[in-house]
Write an enzyme that holds these catalytic residues in place. Sequence first.
Site, PDB file in Angstrom:
ATOM      1  N   HIS A   1      -8.470  15.244  -4.093  1.00 53.80           N
ATOM      2  CA  HIS A   1      -8.313  13.879  -3.573  1.00 53.80           C
ATOM      3  C   HIS A   1      -7.062  13.875  -2.700  1.00 53.80           C
ATOM      4  O   HIS A   1      -5.968  13.510  -3.140  1.00 53.80           O
ATOM      5  CB  HIS A   1      -8.201  12.869  -4.723  1.00 53.80           C
ATOM      6  CG  HIS A   1      -7.870  11.482  -4.256  1.00 53.80           C
ATOM      7  ND1 HIS A   1      -8.680  10.764  -3.395  1.00 53.80           N
ATOM      8  CD2 HIS A   1      -6.805  10.677  -4.494  1.00 53.80           C
ATOM      9  CE1 HIS A   1      -8.133   9.596  -3.145  1.00 53.80           C
ATOM     10  NE2 HIS A   1      -6.982   9.520  -3.788  1.00 53.80           N
TER      11      HIS A   1
ATOM     12  N   ASN B   1      -2.144   9.383  -9.020  1.00 55.73           N
ATOM     13  CA  ASN B   1      -2.022  10.515  -8.077  1.00 55.73           C
ATOM     14  C   ASN B   1      -0.868  11.453  -8.376  1.00 55.73           C
ATOM     15  O   ASN B   1       0.135  11.007  -8.929  1.00 55.73           O
ATOM     16  CB  ASN B   1      -1.845   9.952  -6.659  1.00 55.73           C
ATOM     17  CG  ASN B   1      -3.173   9.608  -6.040  1.00 55.73           C
ATOM     18  OD1 ASN B   1      -4.124  10.352  -6.178  1.00 55.73           O
ATOM     19  ND2 ASN B   1      -3.235   8.469  -5.343  1.00 55.73           N
TER      20      ASN B   1
ATOM     21  N   ASP C   1     -13.297   8.712  -2.383  1.00 56.87           N
ATOM     22  CA  ASP C   1     -13.585   9.499  -1.172  1.00 56.87           C
ATOM     23  C   ASP C   1     -15.090   9.503  -0.895  1.00 56.87           C
ATOM     24  O   ASP C   1     -15.530   9.402   0.250  1.00 56.87           O
ATOM     25  CB  ASP C   1     -13.081  10.937  -1.359  1.00 56.87           C
ATOM     26  CG  ASP C   1     -11.622  10.966  -1.781  1.00 56.87           C
ATOM     27  OD1 ASP C   1     -10.757  10.728  -0.934  1.00 56.87           O
ATOM     28  OD2 ASP C   1     -11.357  11.172  -2.974  1.00 56.87           O
TER      29      ASP C   1
ATOM     30  N   GLY D   1      -0.628  -3.106 -13.567  1.00 58.17           N
ATOM     31  CA  GLY D   1      -0.459  -2.752 -12.159  1.00 58.17           C
ATOM     32  C   GLY D   1      -1.569  -3.330 -11.297  1.00 58.17           C
ATOM     33  O   GLY D   1      -2.455  -4.050 -11.785  1.00 58.17           O
TER      34      GLY D   1
ATOM     35  N   ARG E   1       0.309  12.446  -1.213  1.00 60.68           N
ATOM     36  CA  ARG E   1       0.087  12.235  -2.651  1.00 60.68           C
ATOM     37  C   ARG E   1       0.740  13.334  -3.484  1.00 60.68           C
ATOM     38  O   ARG E   1       1.232  13.082  -4.587  1.00 60.68           O
ATOM     39  CB  ARG E   1      -1.407  12.172  -2.954  1.00 60.68           C
ATOM     40  CG  ARG E   1      -2.095  10.982  -2.315  1.00 60.68           C
ATOM     41  CD  ARG E   1      -3.560  10.942  -2.715  1.00 60.68           C
ATOM     42  NE  ARG E   1      -4.310   9.973  -1.952  1.00 60.68           N
ATOM     43  CZ  ARG E   1      -5.091  10.284  -0.912  1.00 60.68           C
ATOM     44  NH1 ARG E   1      -5.218  11.531  -0.516  1.00 60.68           N
ATOM     45  NH2 ARG E   1      -5.750   9.335  -0.284  1.00 60.68           N
TER      46      ARG E   1
ATOM     47  N   ARG F   1     -16.036   6.144   0.444  1.00 60.09           N
ATOM     48  CA  ARG F   1     -15.526   6.005   1.811  1.00 60.09           C
ATOM     49  C   ARG F   1     -16.398   6.792   2.788  1.00 60.09           C
ATOM     50  O   ARG F   1     -16.715   6.311   3.886  1.00 60.09           O
ATOM     51  CB  ARG F   1     -14.092   6.534   1.881  1.00 60.09           C
ATOM     52  CG  ARG F   1     -13.080   5.606   1.256  1.00 60.09           C
ATOM     53  CD  ARG F   1     -11.718   6.278   1.099  1.00 60.09           C
ATOM     54  NE  ARG F   1     -10.721   5.322   0.627  1.00 60.09           N
ATOM     55  CZ  ARG F   1      -9.532   5.654   0.164  1.00 60.09           C
ATOM     56  NH1 ARG F   1      -9.175   6.931   0.099  1.00 60.09           N
ATOM     57  NH2 ARG F   1      -8.688   4.724  -0.237  1.00 60.09           N
TER      58      ARG F   1
HETATM   59  P1  NAD Z   1       1.110  -0.024  -9.478  1.00 60.69           P
HETATM   60  O1  NAD Z   1       2.509   0.401  -9.248  1.00 60.69           O
HETATM   61  O2  NAD Z   1       0.661  -1.359  -8.996  1.00 60.69           O
HETATM   62  O3  NAD Z   1       0.796   0.032 -11.030  1.00 60.69           O
HETATM   63  C1  NAD Z   1       1.081   1.133 -11.807  1.00 60.69           C
HETATM   64  C2  NAD Z   1       1.364   0.627 -13.191  1.00 60.69           C
HETATM   65  O4  NAD Z   1       1.502   1.767 -14.030  1.00 60.69           O
HETATM   66  C3  NAD Z   1       2.679  -0.160 -13.285  1.00 60.69           C
HETATM   67  O5  NAD Z   1       2.432  -1.413 -13.904  1.00 60.69           O
HETATM   68  C4  NAD Z   1       3.575   0.728 -14.136  1.00 60.69           C
HETATM   69  O6  NAD Z   1       4.451  -0.006 -14.982  1.00 60.69           O
HETATM   70  C5  NAD Z   1       2.540   1.495 -14.945  1.00 60.69           C
HETATM   71  N1  NAD Z   1       3.007   2.778 -15.471  1.00 60.69           N
HETATM   72  C6  NAD Z   1       3.861   3.659 -14.911  1.00 60.69           C
HETATM   73  N2  NAD Z   1       4.077   4.698 -15.741  1.00 60.69           N
HETATM   74  C7  NAD Z   1       3.304   4.477 -16.827  1.00 60.69           C
HETATM   75  C8  NAD Z   1       3.099   5.190 -18.029  1.00 60.69           C
HETATM   76  N3  NAD Z   1       3.730   6.344 -18.288  1.00 60.69           N
HETATM   77  N4  NAD Z   1       2.244   4.683 -18.934  1.00 60.69           N
HETATM   78  C9  NAD Z   1       1.630   3.511 -18.709  1.00 60.69           C
HETATM   79  N5  NAD Z   1       1.791   2.774 -17.596  1.00 60.69           N
HETATM   80  C10 NAD Z   1       2.624   3.262 -16.673  1.00 60.69           C
HETATM   81  O7  NAD Z   1       0.191   1.156  -8.915  1.00 60.69           O
HETATM   82  P2  NAD Z   1      -1.376   1.097  -8.586  1.00 60.69           P
HETATM   83  O8  NAD Z   1      -1.539   0.644  -7.193  1.00 60.69           O
HETATM   84  O9  NAD Z   1      -2.095   0.418  -9.688  1.00 60.69           O
HETATM   85  O10 NAD Z   1      -1.711   2.668  -8.558  1.00 60.69           O
HETATM   86  C11 NAD Z   1      -1.653   3.440  -9.729  1.00 60.69           C
HETATM   87  C12 NAD Z   1      -1.904   4.901  -9.394  1.00 60.69           C
HETATM   88  O11 NAD Z   1      -3.219   5.100  -8.900  1.00 60.69           O
HETATM   89  C13 NAD Z   1      -0.980   5.483  -8.312  1.00 60.69           C
HETATM   90  O12 NAD Z   1      -0.586   6.780  -8.685  1.00 60.69           O
HETATM   91  C14 NAD Z   1      -1.870   5.523  -7.084  1.00 60.69           C
HETATM   92  O13 NAD Z   1      -1.437   6.472  -6.147  1.00 60.69           O
HETATM   93  C15 NAD Z   1      -3.170   5.922  -7.738  1.00 60.69           C
HETATM   94  N6  NAD Z   1      -4.390   5.729  -6.943  1.00 60.69           N
HETATM   95  C16 NAD Z   1      -5.342   6.690  -7.022  1.00 60.69           C
HETATM   96  C17 NAD Z   1      -6.530   6.566  -6.314  1.00 60.69           C
HETATM   97  C18 NAD Z   1      -7.588   7.636  -6.386  1.00 60.69           C
HETATM   98  O14 NAD Z   1      -8.566   7.551  -5.620  1.00 60.69           O
HETATM   99  N7  NAD Z   1      -7.493   8.634  -7.232  1.00 60.69           N
HETATM  100  C19 NAD Z   1      -6.733   5.425  -5.534  1.00 60.69           C
HETATM  101  C20 NAD Z   1      -5.740   4.452  -5.476  1.00 60.69           C
HETATM  102  C21 NAD Z   1      -4.561   4.611  -6.183  1.00 60.69           C
HETATM  103  C1  LMR Z   2      -6.134   6.214  -1.898  1.00 60.83           C
HETATM  104  O1  LMR Z   2      -6.793   7.181  -1.527  1.00 60.83           O
HETATM  105  O2  LMR Z   2      -6.270   5.075  -1.418  1.00 60.83           O
HETATM  106  C2  LMR Z   2      -5.153   6.400  -3.032  1.00 60.83           C
HETATM  107  O3  LMR Z   2      -5.132   7.726  -3.466  1.00 60.83           O
HETATM  108  C3  LMR Z   2      -3.806   5.900  -2.700  1.00 60.83           C
HETATM  109  C4  LMR Z   2      -3.103   6.817  -1.734  1.00 60.83           C
HETATM  110  O4  LMR Z   2      -1.930   7.146  -1.978  1.00 60.83           O
HETATM  111  O5  LMR Z   2      -3.714   7.193  -0.741  1.00 60.83           O
END
Ligand code: NAD
Ligand code: LMR
Length: 328
Positions: free
Chosen positions: A190, A134, A162, A15, A101, A165
């Site tokens: 978050h 998330n 966070d 991803g 989220r 940021r």
């Molecule tokens: P993305 O869609 O680009 O990539 C996610 C990847 O996960 C995909 O390749 C998908 O095939 C894979 N996937 C889905 N289910 C899976 C499973 N059960 N096992 C293994 N792989 C699996 O998404 P991204 O932009 O990389 O974001 C991933 C996650 O991180 C999202 O939930 C996003 O909201 C979260 N996120 C969290 C924060 C934070 O601060 N906590 C920040 C940014 C993004």
């Molecule tokens: C973020 O804070 O950028 C990530 O958790 C992605 C989102 O859904 O906001």
Amino acid sequence: MSKKPVRVAVTGAAGQIGYALLFRIASGEMLGKDQPVILQLLEIPDEKAQNALKGVIMELEDCAFPLLAGIEAHSDPMTAFKDTDYALLVGSRPRGPGMERAELLSINGAIFTAQGKALNAVASRDVKVLVVGNPANTNAYIAMKAAPDLKPGNFTAMLRLDHNRAASQIAAKIGCAVGNIEKLAVWGNHSPTMYADYRFATVDGKSVKDTINDHDWNANVFLPTVGKRGAAIIAARGLSSAASAANAAIDHMRDWALGTNGKWVTMGIPSNGEYGIPKEVMFGFPVTCEGGEYKIVEGLPIDAFSQECINKTLAELQGEQDGVKHLL
Ligand code: NAD
Ligand code: LMR
């Protein structure tokens, strides 16, 4: 003598965040320039995802990272997490424009039950787990509850984005170097309810609160800007944050593993009742890290405004926890 390689599992490896994360782990930015790593990469069994993962692996090979002692591709968490020392649980659906989220809980929650069970069965007993997917706090809570044989404290959620940021917004407001800001805390979830708290923060030894001295800016500009930054990025890019999220994941794991030298950072961790947060709630707290352990910064005074903010983010987390009871 060179160190023994450690095993690092990353889910969602093909991803967006995976692509911004893996190369930095392999180059030693997360665990140190003297620590060889074996990457255990998990993607869904879907042919397209597995092919994309193959491509990422080819690129990792082509970097010829001296610290990269092995790369494995997996489609099953039971093999991906075998003996793993570190697990970065990224894989899950990101939100799109207009979503909160928490709406991802029903889509993503089940992933973390299965992965918690797999960690429980096959990971190192000292595995350090970071949930990025998330809604990160509640997914980490689900994984922790699905892994009764592991220590609850080994499960953490990512609040570091966070924290970073908030530091960056403060630096821009004051006109100081972001690296000089100390003692910042982000409490809670978050989500837009998180409470970024600069009451104890200092810059070059001076109080940030006294320097800014503007409660309206705090309540009406700073907190909404930090809380809604993820949505602002989605609106601008059409995709959720990736490089900054990967950077925060590196910061979180590096500090946990290698220590913070007394510096405060924010981690989402299961409460032990500190600051009146009920036990096991996966809550953002200010911590310091040393010797591979984190420790909550205790004894901070909580004023009425802060208590109100903390209550709000806690209520949201408890609501999310209630909503996933059926998964536990
Ligand atoms: P993305 O869609 O680009 O990539 C996610 C990847 O996960 C995909 O390749 C998908 O095939 C894979 N996937 C889905 N289910 C899976 C499973 N059960 N096992 C293994 N792989 C699996 O998404 P991204 O932009 O990389 O974001 C991933 C996650 O991180 C999202 O939930 C996003 O909201 C979260 N996120 C969290 C924060 C934070 O601060 N906590 C920040 C940014 C993004
Ligand atoms: C973020 O804070 O950028 C990530 O958790 C992605 C989102 O859904 O906001």
